[in-house]
Design a protein around this motif. Structure first.
Motif, PDB file in Angstrom:
ATOM      1  N   MET A  29       0.842  -1.162   0.000  1.00 50.18           N
ATOM      2  CA  MET A  29       0.000   0.000   0.000  1.00 50.18           C
ATOM      3  C   MET A  29       0.895   1.236   0.000  1.00 50.18           C
ATOM      4  O   MET A  29       1.878   1.290   0.722  1.00 50.18           O
ATOM      5  CB  MET A  29      -0.900   0.002   1.248  1.00 50.18           C
ATOM      6  CG  MET A  29      -1.690   1.273   1.398  1.00 50.18           C
ATOM      7  SD  MET A  29      -2.577   1.416   2.965  1.00 50.18           S
ATOM      8  CE  MET A  29      -3.918   0.309   2.689  1.00 50.18           C
ATOM      9  N   LYS A  30       0.545   2.205  -0.803  1.00 52.54           N
ATOM     10  CA  LYS A  30       1.262   3.469  -0.831  1.00 52.54           C
ATOM     11  C   LYS A  30       0.316   4.566  -0.357  1.00 52.54           C
ATOM     12  O   LYS A  30      -0.844   4.599  -0.766  1.00 52.54           O
ATOM     13  CB  LYS A  30       1.758   3.787  -2.236  1.00 52.54           C
ATOM     14  CG  LYS A  30       2.836   2.847  -2.714  1.00 52.54           C
ATOM     15  CD  LYS A  30       3.350   3.265  -4.053  1.00 52.54           C
ATOM     16  CE  LYS A  30       4.429   2.305  -4.517  1.00 52.54           C
ATOM     17  NZ  LYS A  30       4.991   2.706  -5.799  1.00 52.54           N
ATOM     18  N   ILE A  31       0.818   5.435   0.511  1.00 48.63           N
ATOM     19  CA  ILE A  31       0.020   6.534   1.054  1.00 48.63           C
ATOM     20  C   ILE A  31       0.811   7.823   0.871  1.00 48.63           C
ATOM     21  O   ILE A  31       1.999   7.879   1.217  1.00 48.63           O
ATOM     22  CB  ILE A  31      -0.285   6.316   2.549  1.00 48.63           C
ATOM     23  CG1 ILE A  31      -1.123   5.057   2.725  1.00 48.63           C
ATOM     24  CG2 ILE A  31      -1.001   7.519   3.134  1.00 48.63           C
ATOM     25  CD1 ILE A  31      -1.399   4.713   4.168  1.00 48.63           C
ATOM     26  N   LYS A  32       0.157   8.833   0.321  1.00 53.92           N
ATOM     27  CA  LYS A  32       0.815  10.127   0.166  1.00 53.92           C
ATOM     28  C   LYS A  32       0.770  10.891   1.477  1.00 53.92           C
ATOM     29  O   LYS A  32      -0.229  10.856   2.187  1.00 53.92           O
ATOM     30  CB  LYS A  32       0.138  10.936  -0.927  1.00 53.92           C
ATOM     31  CG  LYS A  32       0.321  10.325  -2.300  1.00 53.92           C
ATOM     32  CD  LYS A  32      -0.201  11.242  -3.374  1.00 53.92           C
ATOM     33  CE  LYS A  32      -0.219  10.503  -4.671  1.00 53.92           C
ATOM     34  NZ  LYS A  32       0.764  10.766  -5.585  1.00 53.92           N
ATOM     35  N   VAL A  33       1.871  11.568   1.783  1.00 54.41           N
ATOM     36  CA  VAL A  33       1.959  12.401   2.978  1.00 54.41           C
ATOM     37  C   VAL A  33       2.441  13.790   2.565  1.00 54.41           C
ATOM     38  O   VAL A  33       3.099  13.945   1.539  1.00 54.41           O
ATOM     39  CB  VAL A  33       2.906  11.806   4.045  1.00 54.41           C
ATOM     40  CG1 VAL A  33       2.420  10.433   4.490  1.00 54.41           C
ATOM     41  CG2 VAL A  33       4.318  11.706   3.538  1.00 54.41           C
ATOM     42  N   ILE A  34       2.111  14.776   3.363  1.00 56.63           N
ATOM     43  CA  ILE A  34       2.583  16.140   3.143  1.00 56.63           C
ATOM     44  C   ILE A  34       3.556  16.454   4.272  1.00 56.63           C
ATOM     45  O   ILE A  34       3.193  16.375   5.447  1.00 56.63           O
ATOM     46  CB  ILE A  34       1.425  17.143   3.127  1.00 56.63           C
ATOM     47  CG1 ILE A  34       0.433  16.786   2.018  1.00 56.63           C
ATOM     48  CG2 ILE A  34       1.968  18.564   2.950  1.00 56.63           C
ATOM     49  CD1 ILE A  34      -0.834  17.618   2.041  1.00 56.63           C
ATOM     50  N   ILE A  35       4.791  16.805   3.905  1.00 55.58           N
ATOM     51  CA  ILE A  35       5.832  17.087   4.890  1.00 55.58           C
ATOM     52  C   ILE A  35       6.082  18.596   4.923  1.00 55.58           C
ATOM     53  O   ILE A  35       6.228  19.234   3.875  1.00 55.58           O
ATOM     54  CB  ILE A  35       7.124  16.326   4.546  1.00 55.58           C
ATOM     55  CG1 ILE A  35       6.854  14.820   4.598  1.00 55.58           C
ATOM     56  CG2 ILE A  35       8.250  16.724   5.492  1.00 55.58           C
ATOM     57  CD1 ILE A  35       7.985  13.955   4.119  1.00 55.58           C
ATOM     58  N   HIS A  36       6.097  19.134   6.129  1.00 57.22           N
ATOM     59  CA  HIS A  36       6.298  20.566   6.337  1.00 57.22           C
ATOM     60  C   HIS A  36       7.535  20.773   7.209  1.00 57.22           C
ATOM     61  O   HIS A  36       7.818  19.961   8.088  1.00 57.22           O
ATOM     62  CB  HIS A  36       5.111  21.184   7.089  1.00 57.22           C
ATOM     63  CG  HIS A  36       3.787  20.897   6.470  1.00 57.22           C
ATOM     64  ND1 HIS A  36       3.223  21.710   5.523  1.00 57.22           N
ATOM     65  CD2 HIS A  36       2.892  19.895   6.691  1.00 57.22           C
ATOM     66  CE1 HIS A  36       2.037  21.220   5.175  1.00 57.22           C
ATOM     67  NE2 HIS A  36       1.818  20.123   5.869  1.00 57.22           N
ATOM     68  N   GLU A  37       8.228  21.878   6.988  1.00 57.38           N
ATOM     69  CA  GLU A  37       9.291  22.282   7.910  1.00 57.38           C
ATOM     70  C   GLU A  37       8.625  23.079   9.021  1.00 57.38           C
ATOM     71  O   GLU A  37       7.847  23.997   8.747  1.00 57.38           O
ATOM     72  CB  GLU A  37      10.342  23.130   7.201  1.00 57.38           C
ATOM     73  CG  GLU A  37      11.214  22.316   6.272  1.00 57.38           C
ATOM     74  CD  GLU A  37      12.406  23.106   5.765  1.00 57.38           C
ATOM     75  OE1 GLU A  37      12.979  23.895   6.532  1.00 57.38           O
ATOM     76  OE2 GLU A  37      12.742  22.913   4.584  1.00 57.38           O
ATOM     77  N   VAL A  57      -1.243  13.168   6.883  1.00 52.75           N
ATOM     78  CA  VAL A  57      -1.674  12.166   5.917  1.00 52.75           C
ATOM     79  C   VAL A  57      -3.097  12.531   5.492  1.00 52.75           C
ATOM     80  O   VAL A  57      -4.056  12.256   6.211  1.00 52.75           O
ATOM     81  CB  VAL A  57      -1.643  10.743   6.536  1.00 52.75           C
ATOM     82  CG1 VAL A  57      -1.994   9.695   5.492  1.00 52.75           C
ATOM     83  CG2 VAL A  57      -0.287  10.456   7.159  1.00 52.75           C
ATOM     84  N   PRO A  58      -3.255  13.192   4.344  1.00 54.91           N
ATOM     85  CA  PRO A  58      -4.577  13.668   3.935  1.00 54.91           C
ATOM     86  C   PRO A  58      -5.643  12.584   3.828  1.00 54.91           C
ATOM     87  O   PRO A  58      -6.816  12.835   4.094  1.00 54.91           O
ATOM     88  CB  PRO A  58      -4.323  14.309   2.568  1.00 54.91           C
ATOM     89  CG  PRO A  58      -2.877  14.625   2.547  1.00 54.91           C
ATOM     90  CD  PRO A  58      -2.217  13.573   3.399  1.00 54.91           C
ATOM     91  N   SER A  59      -5.252  11.374   3.461  1.00 57.78           N
ATOM     92  CA  SER A  59      -6.237  10.303   3.284  1.00 57.78           C
ATOM     93  C   SER A  59      -6.706   9.697   4.610  1.00 57.78           C
ATOM     94  O   SER A  59      -7.642   8.905   4.630  1.00 57.78           O
ATOM     95  CB  SER A  59      -5.685   9.209   2.373  1.00 57.78           C
ATOM     96  OG  SER A  59      -4.517   8.646   2.947  1.00 57.78           O
TER      97      SER A  59
END
Length: 67
Positions: free
Chosen positions: A1-9, A19-21
């Motif tokens: 399974m692949k999950i997109k994540v948003i990484i912030h400084e 993890v938007p999903s």
């Protein structure tokens, strides 16, 4: 399974990710490596949380589907 994540400084240093999903699934780390470790744990923890089958949806039904 692949999950997109948003990484912030983070402004105070380090990183945080969401993890938007998976609503509410987020974590942080002082280094990028620590963030990745924490991210795997956060996603696993969020996916293991049981859904309260007794809770009632407002004007709707709760269903479980396989995808």
């Amino acid at each position: 399974m692949k999950i997109k994540v948003i990484i912030h400084e983070a402004e105070e240093g380090g990183f945080w990710a969401e993890v938007p999903s998976i609503p509410g699934c987020a974590t942080q780390g002082e280094t990028f490596e620590e963030l990745l470790t924490n991210l795997y744990e956060a996603v696993e923890g969020c996916l293991l949380v049981p859904i309260d089958q007794d809770s009632k949806a407002i004007n709707g039904k709760i269903m479980e589907i396989a995808i």
